[in-house]
Design an enzyme around this catalytic site. Structure first.
Site, mmCIF file in Angstrom:
data_model
loop_
_atom_site.group_PDB
_atom_site.id
_atom_site.type_symbol
_atom_site.label_atom_id
_atom_site.label_comp_id
_atom_site.label_asym_id
_atom_site.label_seq_id
_atom_site.Cartn_x
_atom_site.Cartn_y
_atom_site.Cartn_z
ATOM 1 N N GLY A 25 0.871 -1.001 -0.043
ATOM 2 C CA GLY A 25 0.060 -0.082 0.035
ATOM 3 C C GLY A 25 0.844 1.183 -0.020
ATOM 4 O O GLY A 25 0.499 2.180 -0.675
ATOM 5 N N ASN A 77 -8.138 4.192 8.653
ATOM 6 C CA ASN A 77 -7.471 2.867 9.472
ATOM 7 C C ASN A 77 -7.477 3.047 10.982
ATOM 8 O O ASN A 77 -7.243 2.210 11.488
ATOM 9 C CB ASN A 77 -5.931 2.833 8.919
ATOM 10 C CG ASN A 77 -5.179 4.248 8.896
ATOM 11 O OD1 ASN A 77 -5.633 5.141 8.417
ATOM 12 N ND2 ASN A 77 -4.162 4.096 9.801
ATOM 13 N N CYS A 89 1.218 2.051 12.318
ATOM 14 C CA CYS A 89 2.456 2.817 11.903
ATOM 15 C C CYS A 89 2.805 4.062 12.975
ATOM 16 O O CYS A 89 4.053 4.263 13.029
ATOM 17 C CB CYS A 89 2.209 3.792 10.767
ATOM 18 S SG CYS A 89 1.616 2.529 9.372
ATOM 19 N N THR A 145 12.403 -7.028 -11.347
ATOM 20 C CA THR A 145 11.803 -8.067 -11.722
ATOM 21 C C THR A 145 10.336 -8.583 -10.649
ATOM 22 O O THR A 145 10.586 -8.268 -9.857
ATOM 23 C CB THR A 145 12.717 -9.322 -11.396
ATOM 24 O OG1 THR A 145 14.054 -9.083 -12.053
ATOM 25 C CG2 THR A 145 12.374 -10.880 -11.546
#
Ligand code: PLP
Length: 389
Positions: free
Chosen positions: A69, A153, A328, A239
């Site tokens: 995210g 959140n 967080c 990649t």
């Protein structure tokens, strides 16, 4: 342990892991390689993109797989704003709301620090809602991008994304939404929502950490942040994480399977029962966020006269795991900027606890947790003056 921290992360679902397994083992090829193993990997990536596009109601080419995210938010905000400014140097403002995740807020601040942008922050009301009138008030002819999250959140408030996106569109401004918390419980058809860009994260819905998705509507230019071999149609070199892409696509397909609306309604009923039980156990507990327009699996309270951090410790002692705010912000003593933006005082904001769950939670777990909350609040209040400030 009763795990009530699903907004922080969820365990990998068995079906997701099984879908990923071949690409972590036997089918380990690089999708850029021109041999059978490479082709198998490229095929898996294309299928994952198609599944994700079907979930979002967009074209496969509009899906970029990211490392989560945070990267999806960074790419959307910096990538779109910088591309628009390159096309028209007058465009030097971005709009975000006052309750965005740091992945959005710090991306906007980066544009301010290093690219001469101004950041216009649109206020929320006491329920954490951005009203179309408030958004209208900050839009300018120079606005390059609007980014307003779908669901918060910390408090779970769901924004009127359709109306906000329509308003931005009316002014010809692209609209991005961080839908990381909405995924799995709210409708995410990008045509219905009318958004130009949308971010998702795998680990909030049963895929591993470190994989996510950015949808960007085809015609919208985007400046890549990661330069290299031109993978992901030049939007994100490196990649590809095939297993991660397969994992996130599988998790989205499972979230969409059966009657998703009925599942969300069932979860909302459990949440409402939990809210009532907590309020019965702690009569002065204050539910934060919008009373109706809220995530079905999230309830956040302030418990006046306590400390959120002390409550977490007490609850964990009783086997209940939750969070004092966003994952967080954990470990930081500062009161949550989200709660402050909603007009909650710093003293009360320090007493916040967030409970979040998905449909694997049982009614028994929620009633046990509500009783534990009552007991923990009693014990923490008993500590009185010895509480940390
Ligand atoms: N946006 C929101 C609203 C979130 O809740 C989170 C994670 O907590 C993120 C972005 C970041 O997602 P990730 O952990 O995949 O980087």
């Amino acid at each position: 342990m009763i795990y009530l921290d699903a907004a922080a992360t969820t365990p990998i679902r068995r079906e997701v892991l099984e879908a990923m397994w071949p690409y972590l083992t036997g089918d380990f090829g690089n999708p850029s390689s021109h041999h059978t193993l490479g082709e198998a990997a490229a095929g898996a990536l294309a299928a994952a993109r198609k599944t994700t596009a079907a979930f979002l109601g967009c074209r496969a080419g509009d899906v970029t797989f990211t490392s989560g995210g945070t990267e999806a938010d960074n790419l959307a905000i910096k990538g779109i704003a910088l591309a628009r400014q390159a096309a028209d140097p007058m465009l030097d403002r971005v709009v975000i709301s006052a309750i965005e995740h740091p992945a959005v807020e710090e991306s906007a601040r980066y544009l301010e620090r290093f690219h001469g942008f101004s950041v216009d922050v649109v206020d929320v009301d006491a329920a954490g809602v951005v009203t179309p009138a408030a958004l209208q008030g900050v839009l300018r002819p120079e606005t390059a991008l609007v980014s307003i999250m779908y669901a918060n959140n910390e408090v779970g408030t769901v924004q009127p994304v359709r109306e906000l996106a329509a308003l931005a569109r009316h002014h010809g401004i692209p609209f991005h939404t961080d839908a990381v918390q909405a995924a799995g419980s709210l409708p995410l058809n990008v045509k219905d929502l009318g958004v130009d860009a949308l971010s998702l994260s795998g680990h909030k819905l049963g895929a591993p950490k470190g994989c996510g998705v950015l949808f960007v509507r085809g015609r919208l230019g985007i400046e890549p942040l990661i330069h290299g071999g031109g993978q992901e149609r030049g939007r994100r070199s490196g990649t590809e994480n095939i297993a991660g892409a397969v994992g996130v696509a599988t998790a989205l397909r499972l979230a969409d399977a059966g009657d998703a609306a009925e599942r969300a309604a069932g979860l909302a009923a459990l949440r409402d029962g939990f809210i009532a039980a907590v309020q019965a156990a702690v009569p002065d507990a204050v539910l934060s966020g919008h009373p109706v327009h809220r995530l079905p699996g999230l309830a956040s309270f302030c418990f006046p006269g306590t400390s959120g951090e002390s409550l977490l410790l007490e609850l964990e002692r009783d086997g209940v795991v939750c969070s004092s705010g966003s994952a967080c912000a954990a470990g930081s003593d500062a009161p949550s900027p989200v709660l402050l933006a909603m007009g909650i005082s710093p003293e009360v904001a320090q007493t916040a606890v967030r409970f979040s769950f998905d449909s694997t939670v049982t009614p028994e777990e929620l009633s046990t947790a509500a009783r534990a909350v009552g007991a923990a609040v009693g014990r923490v209040r008993g500590l009185g003056d010895r509480l940390p400030n």
